[in-house]
Scaffold this active site. Structure first.
Site, mmCIF file in Angstrom:
data_model
loop_
_atom_site.group_PDB
_atom_site.id
_atom_site.type_symbol
_atom_site.label_atom_id
_atom_site.label_comp_id
_atom_site.label_asym_id
_atom_site.label_seq_id
_atom_site.Cartn_x
_atom_site.Cartn_y
_atom_site.Cartn_z
ATOM 1 N N SER A 45 0.815 -1.207 0.000
ATOM 2 C CA SER A 45 0.000 0.000 0.000
ATOM 3 C C SER A 45 0.856 1.268 0.000
ATOM 4 C CB SER A 45 -0.872 -0.014 1.260
ATOM 5 O OG SER A 45 -0.026 -0.191 2.391
ATOM 6 N N ALA A 49 6.327 0.886 -3.168
ATOM 7 C CA ALA A 49 5.681 -0.205 -3.902
ATOM 8 C C ALA A 49 5.050 0.316 -5.193
ATOM 9 C CB ALA A 49 4.635 -0.868 -3.022
ATOM 10 N N ARG A 77 -1.202 -3.930 5.857
ATOM 11 C CA ARG A 77 -2.278 -3.882 6.861
ATOM 12 C C ARG A 77 -3.546 -3.232 6.313
ATOM 13 N NH1 ARG A 77 0.901 -0.652 11.405
ATOM 14 N NH2 ARG A 77 0.913 0.722 9.594
ATOM 15 N N HIS A 215 20.007 0.866 -4.731
ATOM 16 C CA HIS A 215 19.607 0.911 -6.149
ATOM 17 C C HIS A 215 20.704 1.478 -7.050
ATOM 18 C CE1 HIS A 215 18.403 5.086 -5.335
ATOM 19 N NE2 HIS A 215 18.295 5.269 -6.632
ATOM 20 N N GLU A 253 21.234 16.894 -6.746
ATOM 21 C CA GLU A 253 19.827 16.981 -7.137
ATOM 22 C C GLU A 253 19.454 18.449 -7.220
ATOM 23 O OE1 GLU A 253 17.653 12.855 -5.726
ATOM 24 O OE2 GLU A 253 17.641 14.535 -4.345
ATOM 25 N N HIS A 277 25.126 4.930 -1.470
ATOM 26 C CA HIS A 277 25.280 5.014 -2.932
ATOM 27 C C HIS A 277 26.711 5.394 -3.342
ATOM 28 C CE1 HIS A 277 21.046 4.628 -2.693
ATOM 29 N NE2 HIS A 277 20.702 5.906 -2.746
ATOM 30 N N ARG A 374 20.951 18.373 -11.743
ATOM 31 C CA ARG A 374 20.823 16.973 -11.332
ATOM 32 C C ARG A 374 21.919 16.197 -12.038
ATOM 33 N NH1 ARG A 374 17.971 12.491 -13.768
ATOM 34 N NH2 ARG A 374 17.917 10.820 -12.233
ATOM 35 N N GLN A 406 24.054 9.753 -14.550
ATOM 36 C CA GLN A 406 22.796 10.398 -14.909
ATOM 37 C C GLN A 406 22.954 11.901 -14.846
ATOM 38 O OE1 GLN A 406 20.687 8.450 -11.690
ATOM 39 N NE2 GLN A 406 20.702 10.280 -10.448
ATOM 40 N N TYR A 412 33.404 9.991 -20.871
ATOM 41 C CA TYR A 412 34.254 10.840 -21.697
ATOM 42 C C TYR A 412 35.570 11.095 -21.001
ATOM 43 C CZ TYR A 412 31.983 14.630 -19.029
ATOM 44 O OH TYR A 412 31.486 15.438 -18.044
HETATM 45 P P1 NDP Z 1 6.134 4.227 3.659
HETATM 46 O O1 NDP Z 1 6.328 5.071 4.845
HETATM 47 O O2 NDP Z 1 5.125 4.673 2.671
HETATM 48 O O3 NDP Z 1 5.730 2.771 4.204
HETATM 49 C C1 NDP Z 1 5.305 1.660 3.366
HETATM 50 C C2 NDP Z 1 4.157 0.879 4.071
HETATM 51 O O4 NDP Z 1 4.616 0.461 5.357
HETATM 52 C C3 NDP Z 1 2.961 1.757 4.322
HETATM 53 O O5 NDP Z 1 2.039 1.727 3.257
HETATM 54 C C4 NDP Z 1 2.392 1.144 5.570
HETATM 55 O O6 NDP Z 1 1.561 0.080 5.124
HETATM 56 C C5 NDP Z 1 3.576 0.516 6.278
HETATM 57 N N1 NDP Z 1 4.041 1.332 7.426
HETATM 58 C C6 NDP Z 1 4.354 2.640 7.434
HETATM 59 N N2 NDP Z 1 4.746 3.023 8.683
HETATM 60 C C7 NDP Z 1 4.660 1.942 9.489
HETATM 61 C C8 NDP Z 1 4.919 1.697 10.872
HETATM 62 N N3 NDP Z 1 5.349 2.678 11.680
HETATM 63 N N4 NDP Z 1 4.750 0.446 11.360
HETATM 64 C C9 NDP Z 1 4.331 -0.522 10.561
HETATM 65 N N5 NDP Z 1 4.084 -0.333 9.230
HETATM 66 C C10 NDP Z 1 4.232 0.862 8.697
HETATM 67 O O7 NDP Z 1 7.528 3.933 3.021
HETATM 68 P P2 NDP Z 1 7.966 4.013 1.462
HETATM 69 O O8 NDP Z 1 7.052 3.206 0.644
HETATM 70 O O9 NDP Z 1 8.182 5.414 1.078
HETATM 71 O O10 NDP Z 1 9.357 3.298 1.509
HETATM 72 C C11 NDP Z 1 9.505 1.950 1.911
HETATM 73 C C12 NDP Z 1 10.968 1.689 2.195
HETATM 74 O O11 NDP Z 1 11.712 1.936 1.021
HETATM 75 C C13 NDP Z 1 11.537 2.626 3.249
HETATM 76 O O12 NDP Z 1 12.484 1.909 3.966
HETATM 77 C C14 NDP Z 1 12.209 3.730 2.444
HETATM 78 O O13 NDP Z 1 13.274 4.283 3.096
HETATM 79 C C15 NDP Z 1 12.672 2.932 1.225
HETATM 80 N N6 NDP Z 1 12.785 3.777 0.010
HETATM 81 C C16 NDP Z 1 11.765 4.574 -0.466
HETATM 82 C C17 NDP Z 1 11.890 5.299 -1.643
HETATM 83 C C18 NDP Z 1 10.771 6.101 -2.226
HETATM 84 O O14 NDP Z 1 10.853 6.507 -3.372
HETATM 85 N N7 NDP Z 1 9.750 6.324 -1.540
HETATM 86 C C19 NDP Z 1 13.134 5.283 -2.393
HETATM 87 C C20 NDP Z 1 14.106 4.420 -1.847
HETATM 88 C C21 NDP Z 1 13.907 3.691 -0.695
HETATM 89 P P3 NDP Z 1 0.230 -0.346 5.913
HETATM 90 O O15 NDP Z 1 -0.061 0.639 6.987
HETATM 91 O O16 NDP Z 1 -0.858 -0.434 4.876
HETATM 92 O O17 NDP Z 1 0.560 -1.684 6.436
HETATM 93 C C1 BG6 Z 2 17.506 7.597 -2.486
HETATM 94 C C2 BG6 Z 2 17.564 8.721 -1.502
HETATM 95 O O1 BG6 Z 2 18.147 6.470 -1.965
HETATM 96 O O2 BG6 Z 2 18.144 7.997 -3.687
HETATM 97 C C3 BG6 Z 2 16.915 9.958 -2.060
HETATM 98 O O3 BG6 Z 2 16.873 8.312 -0.324
HETATM 99 C C4 BG6 Z 2 17.511 10.310 -3.403
HETATM 100 O O4 BG6 Z 2 17.056 11.044 -1.165
HETATM 101 C C5 BG6 Z 2 17.516 9.093 -4.313
HETATM 102 O O5 BG6 Z 2 16.733 11.329 -3.961
HETATM 103 C C6 BG6 Z 2 18.255 9.373 -5.600
HETATM 104 O O6 BG6 Z 2 18.082 8.334 -6.503
HETATM 105 P P1 BG6 Z 2 18.290 8.588 -8.056
HETATM 106 O O7 BG6 Z 2 18.225 7.230 -8.649
HETATM 107 O O8 BG6 Z 2 17.162 9.476 -8.485
HETATM 108 O O9 BG6 Z 2 19.598 9.259 -8.212
#
Ligand code: NDP
Ligand code: BG6
Length: 536
Positions: A45, A49, A77, A215, A253, A277, A374, A406, A412
């Site tokens: 959710s 994801a 959840r 990543h 960035e 990274h 960037r 990127q 080069y």
């Molecule tokens: P979120 O905060 O959106 O959490 C993802 C899901 O985890 C939520 O939908 C919720 O699902 C559940 N959740 C959130 N907080 C809690 C809590 N305190 N206890 C239990 N469950 C919780 O995170 P992101 O999707 O943004 O990121 C997920 C992971 O990936 C993180 O570790 C983040 O650092 C990493 N990440 C994120 C990036 C991005 O682009 N957003 C990029 C790179 C890494 P539900 O309540 O439905 O169960």
């Molecule tokens: C993530 C960081 O791991 O990498 C972000 O949490 C950052 O803060 C991102 O913006 C950068 O990724 P990319 O692939 O866009 O360079």
């Protein structure tokens, strides 16, 4: 005469056995035939994801990289249904542009609702997975469980998975089925918390089943660094302190935290980008050639080089925080950032690799948000020619090899040539491998599909091993603690600028030299976002 004797295969395999020093020599990543593949996205959710995990799976599906018998189960959840999950994902999958096979992909996605702690949710999930595996009892089964969740819940999630989902339900011969867990950063806040997390997860799943994503390891040019370094003879002698004056690894960035300030503020730029990274990129620049392509041979070499780096000294660090400028808000104006926060949004740190190849060569790791552009790149600046017989300043005509990750992948080399025409004046030009013009028809996939495919294939090469993580945290933990105690000054810099001037002074102090300015002109037919003149 047996068939093997006739064809000589037995003697060849016997020869292989005796000449091979290690099982690693014959390793290759594969997906077993007829695999029943179940991918579980825990935290389905959430933001990651929908923005990264599902689009990456869709890309793999569209391009025929997922097994024929694949199903994707979202788990969280939130009380979603199969249909509401699909509707939530649809706009993010459509964003990629190519919607071919979208409905077919979505029909393979379903949702299981459950808690992260306790047993009911996980045992329910296991029932669903076992049912489909049981339908094809002779086929091997794979369970890829992707934790798109905050790391705080990893231990309870992994404990639930261990208790209920760690065994596949097939009768296929042992060794062909598997369960793998993909985890996202951040892996801790410092050495101690990272080790505690590793310890907890390590008690539940062995290292071979844990895939820690960074990543940047899935980016095209990170992977290319490895090939470029070890497949080109001409680079081999250049690649050391004898010729390289300094190495700069830069992440920039051109936007601020944009509402993600809450997450960011708890970490800061060193934990968010540099410790993971950029240090991974450094490992690829600094490592020795591995003996084979076995993931552990490669990671052994990366760990070696990281272990040669002493903790970064505070004298070799400049931190910054962006302020409002050009109508853009400052970091502290972001409502999700605590008032008066001292979290750095910019850092330039200099580290040294204490081994024979690199002793004394500064590796300048620079990362910042809300800067002028960037960009992510690796730049090796070579020493100047000792006896420069031409007109001009040898100090500002250094060769530089640049690998740009990127935007617009490119490699080069800044190169001194004779100015074309009647003059013999030396000028800076470049040997340029710009991917968009050289490989115009090649789609370079995002990092996530590559990494997910590697995990399905069982290739851990581009995932961070526990000892790598420990070595990376060891380099930065004393600095991070000093920052947390407020002992390191944080300089303001304007949104959209190049960062604090102190960072330029630091890199000059350690040996970086600004080359003379020169004009770089894109070939007229080259679609590139690089400007018409490169900043040297
Ligand atoms: P979120 O905060 O959106 O959490 C993802 C899901 O985890 C939520 O939908 C919720 O699902 C559940 N959740 C959130 N907080 C809690 C809590 N305190 N206890 C239990 N469950 C919780 O995170 P992101 O999707 O943004 O990121 C997920 C992971 O990936 C993180 O570790 C983040 O650092 C990493 N990440 C994120 C990036 C991005 O682009 N957003 C990029 C790179 C890494 P539900 O309540 O439905 O169960
Ligand atoms: C993530 C960081 O791991 O990498 C972000 O949490 C950052 O803060 C991102 O913006 C950068 O990724 P990319 O692939 O866009 O360079």
């Amino acid at each position: 005469m047996s068939k093997a004797e006739e064809t000589g295969t037995e003697s060849i395999s016997h020869l292989r056995r005796i000449t091979s020093c290690s099982e690693r020599d014959h390793w290759s990543a594969k997906i077993p035939n007829l695999l029943t593949l179940s991918i579980v996205v825990a935290g389905a959710s959430g933001d990651l994801a929908k923005k990264k995990t599902y689009p990456a799976l869709f890309f793999l599906y569209q391009n025929g990289f997922l097994c024929k018998n694949v199903k994707i189960f979202g788990y969280a959840r939130s009380k979603l249904t199969d249909e509401s999950l699909r509707e939530r994902l649809r706009p993010y999958l459509e964003k990629a542009g190519d919607t071919n096979r979208l409905e077919e992909f979505l029909s393979r996605c379903s949702y299981v609702h459950g808690e992260y702690d306790g047993d009911a949710g996980w045992s329910g999930l296991n029932e669903v997975l076992s049912r489909r595996e049981g339908d094809r009892p002779e086929s091997p089964a794979g369970r890829l469980i992707y934790l798109a969740l905050p790391p705080t819940v990893y231990p309870q999630v992994c404990a639930g998975l261990r208790r209920h989902c760690a065994e596949v339900a097939t009768r296929a011969e042992p060794g062909r089925s598997w369960v793998r867990i993909v985890v996202e950063k951040p892996f801790g806040r410092d050495l101690q918390s990272s080790e505690e997390l590793s310890e907890e997860l390590g008690r539940l799943f062995p290292e071979e089943q844990l895939y820690r994503i960074d990543h940047y390891l899935g980016k095209e040019m990170t992977q290319n660094m490895f090939v470029m370094r070890f497949a080109n003879m001409f680079l081999s002698p250049l690649w050391s302190r004898t010729y390289v004056s300094n190495v700069q690894i830069t992440f920039k960035e051109d936007f601020g935290t944009q509402g993600r300030g809450g997450y960011f503020d708890a970490f800061g730029i060193v934990r968010d980008v540099i410790q993971n990274h950029l240090i991974q990129l450094l490992a690829f620049v600094g490592m020795e050639k591995p003996v084979s392509l076995h993931p552990d041979d490669i990671r052994d070499q990366k760990v070696q080089v990281l272990r040669c780096i002493k903790p970064v000294k505070i004298d070799n660090v400049v931190l910054g925080q962006y302020t409002a400028a050009h109508g853009e808000p400052g970091y502290l104006d972001d409502e999700t950032v605590p008032r008066g926060s001292h979290t750095p949004t910019f850092a330039s740190t200099v580290v040294y690799i204490d081994n024979d190849r690199w002793a004394g060569v500064p590796f300048i790791l620079k990362a910042g948000k809300a800067l002028d552009e960037r960009k992510a790149e690796i730049r090796l600046q070579l020493r100047e020619t000792p006896h420069f017989i031409f007109d001009g300043n040898p100090h500002t005509s250094r060769n530089e090899l640049v690998v740009r990750l990127q935007p617009d992948e490119a490699i080069y080399m800044k190169f001194i040539v004779k100015k074309p025409g009647l003059d013999t004046e030396p000028i800076i030009s470049e040997l340029d491998l710009d991917y968009s013009s050289r490989y115009p028809d090649t789609v370079i996939p995002d990092a996530y599909p590559k990494l997910i495919l590697d995990a399905i294939r069982g290739d851990q090469q581009h995932f961070v091993r526990r000892d790598e993580l420990r070595a990376a945290w060891s380099i930065f933990t004393p600095l991070l603690h000093a920052i947390d105690r407020g002992e390191v000054p944080i300089y303001p810099y304007a949104y959209g600028s190049r960062g604090p001037a102190e960072a330029d002074a630091l890199r000059t102090r350690v040996g970086w030299v600004q080359n003379a300015k020169y004009d770089w002109k894109a070939r007229p037919d080259t679609p590139t976002s690089r400007g018409s003149s490169a900043r040297l």
